[in-house]
Design a protein around this motif. Structure first.
Motif, short mmCIF file in Angstrom:
data_model
loop_
_atom_site.label_atom_id
_atom_site.label_comp_id
_atom_site.label_asym_id
_atom_site.label_seq_id
_atom_site.Cartn_x
_atom_site.Cartn_y
_atom_site.Cartn_z
N MET A 128 0.96 -1.00 -0.10
CA MET A 128 -0.07 -0.01 0.09
C MET A 128 0.91 1.38 -0.05
O MET A 128 0.67 2.18 -0.81
CB MET A 128 -0.87 0.02 1.08
N ARG A 129 1.70 1.11 0.97
CA ARG A 129 2.78 2.46 0.83
C ARG A 129 3.54 2.60 -0.52
O ARG A 129 3.67 3.92 -0.78
CB ARG A 129 3.77 2.17 1.97
N LYS A 130 3.75 1.54 -1.11
CA LYS A 130 4.40 1.65 -2.64
C LYS A 130 3.60 2.56 -3.53
O LYS A 130 4.03 3.45 -4.27
CB LYS A 130 4.66 0.64 -2.94
N ILE A 131 2.22 2.11 -3.29
CA ILE A 131 1.18 2.46 -4.30
C ILE A 131 1.25 4.08 -3.92
O ILE A 131 1.20 5.16 -4.85
CB ILE A 131 -0.25 1.86 -4.30
N ILE A 132 0.70 4.46 -2.88
CA ILE A 132 0.49 5.77 -2.51
C ILE A 132 1.80 6.82 -2.74
O ILE A 132 1.49 7.73 -3.18
CB ILE A 132 0.12 5.91 -0.85
N ASP A 133 3.04 6.25 -2.29
CA ASP A 133 4.08 6.90 -3.00
C ASP A 133 4.31 7.25 -4.33
O ASP A 133 4.67 8.51 -4.70
CB ASP A 133 5.41 6.31 -2.31
N SER A 134 3.74 6.25 -5.12
CA SER A 134 3.91 6.27 -6.58
C SER A 134 3.07 7.47 -6.88
O SER A 134 3.19 8.13 -7.60
CB SER A 134 3.84 5.07 -7.20
N ILE A 136 1.95 9.94 -4.93
CA ILE A 136 2.20 11.38 -4.74
C ILE A 136 3.28 11.67 -5.67
O ILE A 136 3.30 12.94 -6.03
CB ILE A 136 2.85 11.31 -3.13
N LYS A 137 4.34 10.88 -6.14
CA LYS A 137 5.25 11.34 -7.10
C LYS A 137 4.89 11.48 -8.31
O LYS A 137 5.53 12.38 -9.17
CB LYS A 137 6.37 10.26 -6.95
N SER A 138 3.58 11.00 -8.87
CA SER A 138 3.43 11.29 -10.19
C SER A 138 2.38 12.49 -10.38
O SER A 138 1.86 12.85 -11.24
CB SER A 138 2.32 10.09 -10.54
N ILE A 139 1.99 13.13 -9.14
CA ILE A 139 1.24 14.27 -8.96
C ILE A 139 1.80 15.72 -9.91
O ILE A 139 0.86 15.83 -10.78
CB ILE A 139 0.98 14.94 -7.60
N PRO A 140 3.07 15.78 -9.84
CA PRO A 140 3.40 16.93 -11.07
C PRO A 140 3.10 16.42 -12.38
O PRO A 140 2.80 17.29 -13.01
CB PRO A 140 5.04 16.82 -10.62
N VAL A 229 0.59 7.07 -16.67
CA VAL A 229 1.82 8.04 -15.80
C VAL A 229 1.96 7.04 -14.55
O VAL A 229 3.05 7.24 -13.94
CB VAL A 229 0.93 9.35 -15.58
N ILE A 230 0.86 6.74 -13.80
CA ILE A 230 0.91 5.93 -12.43
C ILE A 230 1.59 4.90 -12.52
O ILE A 230 2.71 4.58 -11.84
CB ILE A 230 -0.53 5.67 -11.94
N LEU A 231 1.75 3.91 -13.73
CA LEU A 231 2.46 2.58 -13.79
C LEU A 231 3.82 3.09 -14.07
O LEU A 231 4.45 2.35 -13.82
CB LEU A 231 1.68 2.11 -15.00
N SER A 232 4.18 4.00 -14.89
CA SER A 232 5.42 4.39 -15.27
C SER A 232 6.05 4.61 -13.81
O SER A 232 7.22 4.42 -13.50
CB SER A 232 5.50 5.88 -16.06
#
Length: 273
Positions: A128-134, A136-140, A229-232
């Motif tokens: 779960m943490r990995k998905i949420i971190d990804s 957050i990083k994909s927001i820009p 984008v999220i998958l990348s």
């Protein structure tokens, strides 16, 4: 005196190491996850049995368990390392809020904080943490897609308001903001054909091109862009983890080579003797 001071420092260091190993242990994490799940079950129970005394007692016990967990992490990890992790900062805020508002008249705030304690499940479970971190990083990267989405919705809302406002009741295409809401209904495929599209097409035959093109662009294309984008970013996270593992293996390999060379040197010196 110096020896006593060194002995005290050594004991404190060993205690800190033991606590760090405890909080990082798999069973410790699983125990915390189980308590979070129990906390969720208690909150669900209270929706059926309001003011249950047993559930309130269990909730207080759980709060103090979370406090003990937080203190153990502060001691084991150290204050700097603990607060350098944003998930730990989130945990600290939730636990501190639970303590602050527990004895106050702000019942609604307390209930909100109790529900937010369930979000602690995210940092407790690595997947779960990995998905949420990804995310957050994909927001820009997603801001560009969001801007494109707003542009497309605005264009179609203006077209819908211009041509369909007299066909359906006001709440569908009567104004710009009602058209935007209708387009949200269309893009989620919720009764869009029977409630929105077909009545308009019966009056304006060419309207099918409006709805079909909007679904293709607004739903299929943009949704796939967001997913891509999220998958990348998820794959980037895997690449980072893989690189760290390779670097660690390389470091261990170099250390092993040095140890072997040292052993070889000692053996050669011994043979010379």
């Amino acid at each position: 005196m110096a020896n006593n001071h060194e002995r005290t420092s050594t004991n404190a260091g060993s205690l800190k190491t033991i606590i760090r190993q405890l909080v990082e242990h798999r069973w410790f994490q699983l125990t915390i996850i189980g308590i979070i799940v129990l906390n969720g079950l208690i909150i669900i129970t209270e929706t059926y049995y309001t003011g249950n005394r047993l559930s309130m007692i269990l909730d207080k016990i759980i709060v103090w368990i979370f406090v003990i967990e937080m203190l153990l992490k502060l001691i084991g990890l150290g204050i700097k390392r603990y607060f350098s992790d944003r998930w730990n900062l989130f945990d600290f805020t939730i636990v501190a809020g639970s303590l602050i508002f527990y004895s106050t008249p702000f019942v609604s705030v307390l209930r909100l904080i109790r529900v937010l304690r369930l979000i602690r499940m995210i940092p407790a479970i690595p997947a779960m943490r990995k998905i949420i971190d990804s995310l957050i990083k994909s927001i820009p990267a997603l801001t560009g897609i969001l801007g494109l989405t707003l542009l497309i919705f605005s264009i179609y809302a203006i077209i819908g308001t211009t041509f369909f406002r007299d066909v359906l009741p006001y709440e569908f295409f009567g104004s710009f903001h009602t058209s935007l809401f209708t387009l949200m209904q269309v893009v989620t495929f919720e009764s869009w054909a029977s409630q929105v599209a077909r009545p308009v097409i019966n009056e304006i035959p060419w309207a099918w091109t409006y709805f079909i093109s909007f679904i293709i662009i607004g739903a299929l294309v943009i949704l796939n862009l967001v997913v891509a984008v999220i998958l990348s970013y998820l794959s980037q996270e895997d690449d980072v983890i893989r690189k760290e593992q390779i670097d660690r293996l390389y470091t261990e390999n170099q250390e092993l080579k040095r140890d072997i060379q040292e052993i070889k040197r000692l053996l050669m010196e011994r043979n010379k003797l």
